[in-house]
Scaffold this active site. Structure first.
Site, PDB file in Angstrom:
ATOM      1  N   GLY A 155     -45.471  -4.432  12.626  1.00  0.00           N
ATOM      2  CA  GLY A 155     -46.238  -4.414  11.377  1.00  0.00           C
ATOM      3  C   GLY A 155     -47.643  -4.948  11.598  1.00  0.00           C
ATOM      4  CB  SER A 156     -50.561  -4.210  12.172  1.00  0.00           C
ATOM      5  OG  SER A 156     -50.105  -2.920  11.985  1.00  0.00           O
ATOM      6  CB  SER A 234     -45.128  -1.484  16.388  1.00  0.00           C
ATOM      7  OG  SER A 234     -46.456  -1.210  16.058  1.00  0.00           O
TER       8      SER A 234
END
Ligand SMILES: *[C@@H]1O[C@H](CO)[C@@H](O)[C@H](O)[C@H]1NC(C)=O
Ligand SMILES: *[C@@H]1O[C@H](CO)[C@@H](O)[C@H](O)[C@H]1NC(C)=O
Ligand SMILES: *[C@@H]1O[C@H](CO)[C@@H](O)[C@H](O)[C@H]1NC(C)=O
Ligand SMILES: *[C@@H]1O[C@H](CO)[C@@H](O)[C@H](O)[C@H]1NC(C)=O
Ligand SMILES: *[C@@H]1O[C@H](CO)[C@@H](O)[C@H](O)[C@H]1NC(C)=O
Ligand SMILES: *[C@@H]1O[C@H](CO)[C@@H](O)[C@H](O)[C@H]1NC(C)=O
Length: 624
Positions: A155-156, A234
């Site tokens: 989620g960055s 991610s």
């Protein structure tokens, strides 16, 4: 005696049919002690364990998947740190010392505060969010020790939370213990003033603390402390790599799986963190002249207000990297993360050692770049995105390169990128241009980092055979995932997650988890779980559950990888995936960035960075 107790339990059950009542907790816990570890109260069975911080009660449930029923013990919402609030905001987490009474770990905790793109549903956010969840399949015997996998969400570094990763199928079908946990994100996890007042990286320290908690406590849940794998996707994947480089994790886990992300990517760090802290301070009307006062002031701003300020100056979510992402604090990250995996060593020796000793499996999926089909990257209308050549060359390529490097790039880089990402058999075809746009983003942001990571790991651990690469390419039947455009038919960033978690979802959040798989997708999901949990158990994805694929370890020269797809056989083990474009980003562009400059000022800058690089190199050499 036993009968009386059963009678009490029975009566509690009767008076308490519909809802579990907190007031009953004390009575019930004393009952538990007499009965042993498992009993039935109310609508569900309860299990109880003694951890170093105290007694934890969980739920026993049945899980049915693929016609098989498994029993699972779930413990949700276990605190692994003191609530990071008040004076503890913008500080390293403090370990949870002990529970003052037995904990009913039946419900998820709050998610950490965030400016979110997720539909949070009934999930509430709070600064008091450092909790973990355990999914432990029931064991055949008390002596059986299960491999453990600790999931770090993506989620960055801006958003995400643990609840949506429902691990019932993964844990039971794979026969491993799965742990999910929350770590601080956004301003709460990563604000830095660049000095001792707020060094940054609290979210990474939270992750480390959760891992340590698992190492110290998982044995009583049936976990094997010699077989702990940290895995994530991610930003969670970049986090996995950050953790494998942190020497303080030595001995706490043995393996790592990094799915679609590594350090060195433009979104995995924010060098402007201190400037952003200043800007936040001015929005909050704090004294920004000295950092001690600034942080004291920001500690007093209510969380909700902080959230408003962050969304205000980061244009909602539309900013990359996150204004508050990891930062080179000199402690958790004490290396130049951008160049850490370049072939010339700049990594501290103790980071190299822990990294090499940890078994690593890492890979990407076919269209990672889909996640960048967004207005902030020049795509105003994703659904009807069909760029012409002029627009591609004059707008999309420059926006991409600017984002990637955070500064204007030499014209030679722009020209080379345009040449490389053109299908020369039909250069003006808009469908081709769109395809190349997605590939360009995927290669520049994920593929280059993948190969840097693989090559570094395989080189440092060349005598161990402990590096594995995968590439996941399929055309899924489901739509509406992270890439919701109807024209997009391939696998987009994050769409390996439903396969890995057996297509489970919590039903309260993102639509992409509400996917009903087709039969082949469900079968492939089972294959994912077998490979991933094999690796967690043995460090070799082929064992103990041999699928006759014979996945060969990656080396810098042989570059073997597994092409994950439906109906896998040993023919899926291939070599040299996407090498031309990987080299484009790992060799050619860095060379061009060094040798050409746009203006006198930037020539000066490249000279300075060359000197800094030389200095680091000399320092590293002196260590040997
Ligand atoms: C789980 O299944 C078993 C039978 O296989 C049954 O006895 C038990 O009550 C079930 N437990 C729950 C919590 O549904
Ligand atoms: C906690 O979990 C129990 C059992 O699943 C449920 O009945 C209860 O409603 C939950 N409580 C809250 C506050 O969500
Ligand atoms: C949220 O909770 C309420 C009350 O428990 C329920 O009616 C509603 O359906 C829930 N919403 C979601 C999205 O789960
Ligand atoms: C190319 O696309 C841009 C942006 O959509 C548009 O403004 C321009 O008119 C197009 N050029 C041609 C030649 O179609
Ligand atoms: C590494 O793997 C290769 C191929 O699977 C094998 O031939 C070689 O013997 C292995 N090396 C070690 C040190 O285990
Ligand atoms: C995969 O295998 C199934 C059954 O084993 C078969 O029906 C299907 O056609 C195969 N699919 C592909 C793409 O080979």
């Amino acid at each position: 005696m036993q009968l009386d107790v059963v009678d009490v339990v029975y009566r509690i059950t009767l008076t308490n049919k519909k809802f579990y009542k907190r007031t009953m907790a004390a009575q019930r816990v004393s009952v538990l002690f007499l009965l042993g570890t498992v009993t039935t109260v109310s609508a569900f069975q309860i299990t109880s364990v003694e951890t170093k911080i105290g007694t934890i009660n969980g739920k026993v449930e049945n899980v049915t998947w693929f016609g098989e029923t498994f029993k699972i013990h779930k413990y949700f919402g276990i605190p692994f740190a003191e609530p990071p609030v008040g004076e503890l905001r913008f500080k390293k987490p403090v370990p949870k010392s002990s529970l003052n009474k037995p904990l009913d770990a039946f419900n998820h905790s709050h998610a950490c505060h965030q400016v979110t793109i997720y539909k949070l549903g009934n999930v509430s956010t709070d600064e008091d969010c450092l909790y973990l969840n355990i999914y432990a399949p029931e064991r055949q015997s008390e002596n059986e020790k299960l491999a453990v996998m600790v999931w770090i969400y993506g989620g960055s570094f801006m958003h995400g939370f643990s609840d949506i990763y429902v691990a019932d199928n993964l844990a039971t079908y794979g026969n491993v213990i799965i742990v999910t946990f929350n770590y601080r994100i956004s301003v709460w996890g990563f604000l830095s003033t660049g000095d001792e007042y707020a060094p940054g990286n609290y979210g990474l320290w939270d992750q480390h603390m959760a891992i340590k908690w698992v190492h110290d406590n998982i044995a009583v849940f049936g976990g094997d402390t010699e077989r702990i794998t940290v895995f994530g996707e991610s930003a969670g994947s970049a986090s996995v790599i950050f953790q494998t480089l942190y020497p303080g994790n030595k001995g706490l886990f043995q393996r790592a799986i990094a799915q679609s992300g590594s350090i060195g990517a433009f979104w995995s760090i924010n060098k402007n963190n201190p400037q952003n802290a200043q800007h936040l301070g001015s929005l909050a009307k704090c004294d920004t002249r000295n950092n001690e006062a600034l942080i004291a002031c920001l500690r007093d701003v209510p969380a909700q207000k902080l959230e408003e300020f962050v969304s205000e100056f980061s244009y909602g979510l539309l900013t990359f990297p996150s204004p508050f992402a990891p930062y080179i604090d000199g402690e958790f990250i004490n290396y130049d993360q951008e160049h850490a995996f370049d072939s010339d060593n700049t990594l501290p020796k103790d980071s190299q050692d822990i990294f090499a000793a940890i078994d690593l499996m890492t890979g990407v999926i076919s269209k990672e770049g889909s996640v960048f089909v967004l207005p902030m990257f020049g795509v105003m209308d994703p659904e009807h995105f069909l760029p012409n050549r002029t627009f591609f060359e004059e707008e999309l390529v420059p926006i991409f390169l600017n984002t990637l490097y955070g500064e204007p790039v030499p014209r030679s880089v722009r020209a080379s990128t345009t040449v490389e990402y053109t299908k020369w058999s039909n250069p003006d075809n808009e469908y081709n241009i769109r395809d190349e746009f997605v590939s360009m983003w995927g290669d520049g942001t994920f593929v280059a980092g993948l190969f840097r990571t693989l090559n570094k790991h395989a080189t440092l651990s060349s005598n161990l055979n402990n590096t594995y690469m995968y590439y996941f390419d399929e055309e899924p039947d489901f739509t509406g995932g992270f890439a919701p455009m109807t024209w997009f038919k391939k696998l987009g960033h994050g769409e390996d997650i439903p396969f890995l978690f057996g297509f489970l979802h919590s039903g309260v959040t993102k639509e992409e988890f509400n996917v009903i798989p087709s039969p082949w997708e469900e079968t492939l999901s089972r294959d994912f779980i077998r490979l991933w949990t094999n690796f967690a158990k043995t460090g070799n994805p082929n064992l103990p559950d041999d699928m006759n694929i014979n996945w060969v370890a990656y080396t810098k020269t042989s570059q073997h990888y597994l092409h994950l797809s439906r109906n896998m056989t040993s023919a899926n083990v291939k070599q040299y995936w996407n090498q031309r474009r990987a080299k484009f980003w790992t060799s050619l562009v860095p060379e061009l960035m060094k040798t050409t400059c746009i203006s006198a000022a930037s020539c000066q800058r490249s000279l300075t960075s060359a000197l800094i690089f030389l200095f680091i190199l000399l320092k590293t050499l002196m260590l040997y």
